[in-house]
Scaffold this motif. Structure first.
Motif, PDB file in Angstrom:
ATOM      1  N   TYR A 185       0.833  -1.190   0.000  1.00 33.72           N
ATOM      2  CA  TYR A 185       0.000   0.000   0.000  1.00 33.72           C
ATOM      3  C   TYR A 185       0.873   1.247   0.000  1.00 33.72           C
ATOM      4  N   SER A 186       0.257   2.359  -0.410  1.00 33.06           N
ATOM      5  CA  SER A 186       0.909   3.665  -0.294  1.00 33.06           C
ATOM      6  C   SER A 186      -0.171   4.716  -0.091  1.00 33.06           C
ATOM      7  N   GLY A 187       0.224   5.846   0.474  1.00 36.36           N
ATOM      8  CA  GLY A 187      -0.707   6.955   0.655  1.00 36.36           C
ATOM      9  C   GLY A 187      -1.784   6.720   1.688  1.00 36.36           C
ATOM     10  N   LEU A 188      -1.496   5.894   2.696  1.00 34.05           N
ATOM     11  CA  LEU A 188      -2.499   5.569   3.701  1.00 34.05           C
ATOM     12  C   LEU A 188      -2.508   6.588   4.840  1.00 34.05           C
ATOM     13  N   LYS A 189      -3.665   6.678   5.530  1.00 36.53           N
ATOM     14  CA  LYS A 189      -3.802   7.518   6.711  1.00 36.53           C
ATOM     15  C   LYS A 189      -4.518   6.726   7.809  1.00 36.53           C
ATOM     16  N   LEU A 190      -4.177   7.048   9.048  1.00 39.74           N
ATOM     17  CA  LEU A 190      -4.785   6.390  10.201  1.00 39.74           C
ATOM     18  C   LEU A 190      -5.692   7.370  10.928  1.00 39.74           C
ATOM     19  N   VAL A 191      -6.911   6.921  11.245  1.00 44.09           N
ATOM     20  CA  VAL A 191      -7.854   7.694  12.052  1.00 44.09           C
ATOM     21  C   VAL A 191      -8.122   6.913  13.330  1.00 44.09           C
ATOM     22  N   VAL A 192      -8.042   7.596  14.476  1.00 40.40           N
ATOM     23  CA  VAL A 192      -8.325   6.966  15.767  1.00 40.40           C
ATOM     24  C   VAL A 192      -9.309   7.845  16.525  1.00 40.40           C
TER      25      VAL A 192
ATOM     26  N   ALA B 131     -10.614   2.565  15.350  1.00 38.93           N
ATOM     27  CA  ALA B 131      -9.450   2.909  14.529  1.00 38.93           C
ATOM     28  C   ALA B 131      -9.692   2.378  13.131  1.00 38.93           C
ATOM     29  N   PHE B 132      -9.328   3.171  12.138  1.00 42.47           N
ATOM     30  CA  PHE B 132      -9.484   2.701  10.759  1.00 42.47           C
ATOM     31  C   PHE B 132      -8.426   3.336   9.880  1.00 42.47           C
ATOM     32  N   ILE B 133      -8.140   2.649   8.789  1.00 43.61           N
ATOM     33  CA  ILE B 133      -7.127   3.083   7.825  1.00 43.61           C
ATOM     34  C   ILE B 133      -7.823   3.468   6.534  1.00 43.61           C
ATOM     35  N   VAL B 134      -7.537   4.678   6.069  1.00 43.17           N
ATOM     36  CA  VAL B 134      -8.139   5.162   4.832  1.00 43.17           C
ATOM     37  C   VAL B 134      -7.048   5.339   3.776  1.00 43.17           C
ATOM     38  N   GLN B 135      -7.466   5.241   2.528  1.00 44.30           N
ATOM     39  CA  GLN B 135      -6.542   5.522   1.440  1.00 44.30           C
ATOM     40  C   GLN B 135      -6.627   7.001   1.089  1.00 44.30           C
ATOM     41  N   ALA B 136      -5.913   7.418   0.055  1.00 38.35           N
ATOM     42  CA  ALA B 136      -5.779   8.845  -0.249  1.00 38.35           C
ATOM     43  C   ALA B 136      -7.111   9.527  -0.510  1.00 38.35           C
ATOM     44  N   ASP B 137      -8.091   8.798  -1.040  1.00 34.56           N
ATOM     45  CA  ASP B 137      -9.408   9.393  -1.330  1.00 34.56           C
ATOM     46  C   ASP B 137     -10.367   9.313  -0.144  1.00 34.56           C
ATOM     47  N   ASN B 138      -9.834   8.951   1.042  1.00 36.65           N
ATOM     48  CA  ASN B 138     -10.569   8.891   2.313  1.00 36.65           C
ATOM     49  C   ASN B 138     -11.476   7.672   2.466  1.00 36.65           C
ATOM     50  N   LEU B 139     -11.458   6.748   1.528  1.00 32.86           N
ATOM     51  CA  LEU B 139     -12.222   5.518   1.670  1.00 32.86           C
ATOM     52  C   LEU B 139     -11.553   4.617   2.710  1.00 32.86           C
ATOM     53  N   SER B 140     -12.331   4.134   3.669  1.00 37.16           N
ATOM     54  CA  SER B 140     -11.787   3.240   4.689  1.00 37.16           C
ATOM     55  C   SER B 140     -11.556   1.846   4.105  1.00 37.16           C
TER      56      SER B 140
END
Length: 277
Positions: A166-173, A250-259
């Motif tokens: 993967y690349s360009g991931l973001k973590l939301v908690v 907690a969830f991981i989203v890709q660059a377009d904010n899709l979880s």
């Protein structure tokens, strides 16, 4: 002779590009609801973000649909984001409003999103399968949460593991609170067709974001075989009524904010990955 030259040029073309521009295509398993579990991959949970309010009489329609999803699958993570003249109002809601309703001056309720960006079709109780259809057995990434409270501090670890690149991931908690009892305005026939619903139990109520609401970029290597841990330590939020009822999403989203995957955990839970055996 002309055919031989043509064949030579074709072979040369493929030889050059096969060496200088090699592309490896991963043979990824299906991650659909009914796909056979593949060893090493992870359970895929659907994220439901419910934009709601105790004053919102039509929000009970979404709440009822969420109850039905939980009855039919355990592969679901729910967050209730209260807005408006509400004791559970989440003050920092504007980034989320701008994400789901960028052209609206205000957040119109009820609103619900699946995996952060997918509109849950109304009426939601008639579209339970839309939510269930986003679950699966073969996610390429998994999460596990551990937490505790000590000396008035909430301590959280979010562990992430990858079996795909993967690349360009973001973590939301998120820090949530459960078991909040308050009457709920109800304009629907659900919950006994009474208005208000007395002593309604509000769960998974968003109290604090531990990351940026749209996610902290994961700058570490997120290729197959990697594991990453993110740690957080904060005072018990002042808006939490009972620290014993804290939980987390907690969830991981890709660059377009899709979880891509999500996980819920109770306080003092030390989770392992939901990994296929």
């Amino acid at each position: 002779m002309k055919k031989i030259k043509t064949l030579f040029y074709l072979l040369t073309f493929f030889a050059i590009f096969s060496c200088s521009d090699t592309k490896v295509i991963e043979n990824l398993p299906a991650d659909t609801e009914d796909a056979e579990p593949v060893p090493g991959y992870f359970q895929k949970n659907v994220l439901i973000e419910d934009y709601t309010g105790t004053w919102c009489g039509n929000c009970t329609r979404v709440a009822y649909a969420i109850d039905q999803v939980h009855l039919q699958t355990d592969k679901v993570v729910t967050v209730a984001i209260h807005n408006g003249n509400d004791p559970y109002h989440f003050e920092n809601f504007m980034p989320l409003k701008d994400l789901i309703m960028p052209d609206s001056p205000a957040l119109e309720l009820p609103q619900s999103r699946l995996n952060r960006t997918i509109t849950w079709l109304s009426p939601e109780p008639s579209n339970i399968q839309q939510a269930k259809g986003l679950t699966g057995n073969n996610s390429g990434l998994g999460l596990a949460i551990s937490s505790s409270i000590s000396n008035g501090m909430v301590n959280v670890e979010v562990n992430m593991k990858f079996v795909q690149n993967y690349s360009g991931l973001k973590l939301v908690v998120y820090l949530l609170e459960d078991h909040l009892i308050r009457n709920q305005v109800n304009y629907t026939s659900y919950y006994g067709n009474v208005n208000p619903v007395p002593n309604y139990e509000h769960n998974h109520v968003l109290r604090l974001n531990l990351t940026d609401l749209l996610g902290d970029p994961i700058t570490e290597n997120t290729t197959a075989g990697q594991q990453i841990t993110k740690s957080f330590s904060i005072p018990v939020p002042s808006n939490v009524s009972n620290p014993d009822n804290i939980s987390f999403a907690a969830f991981i989203v890709q660059a377009d904010n899709l979880s891509l995957n999500a996980r819920h955990a109770d306080l003092n839970e030390n989770q392992t990955y939901q990994q296929n055996q």
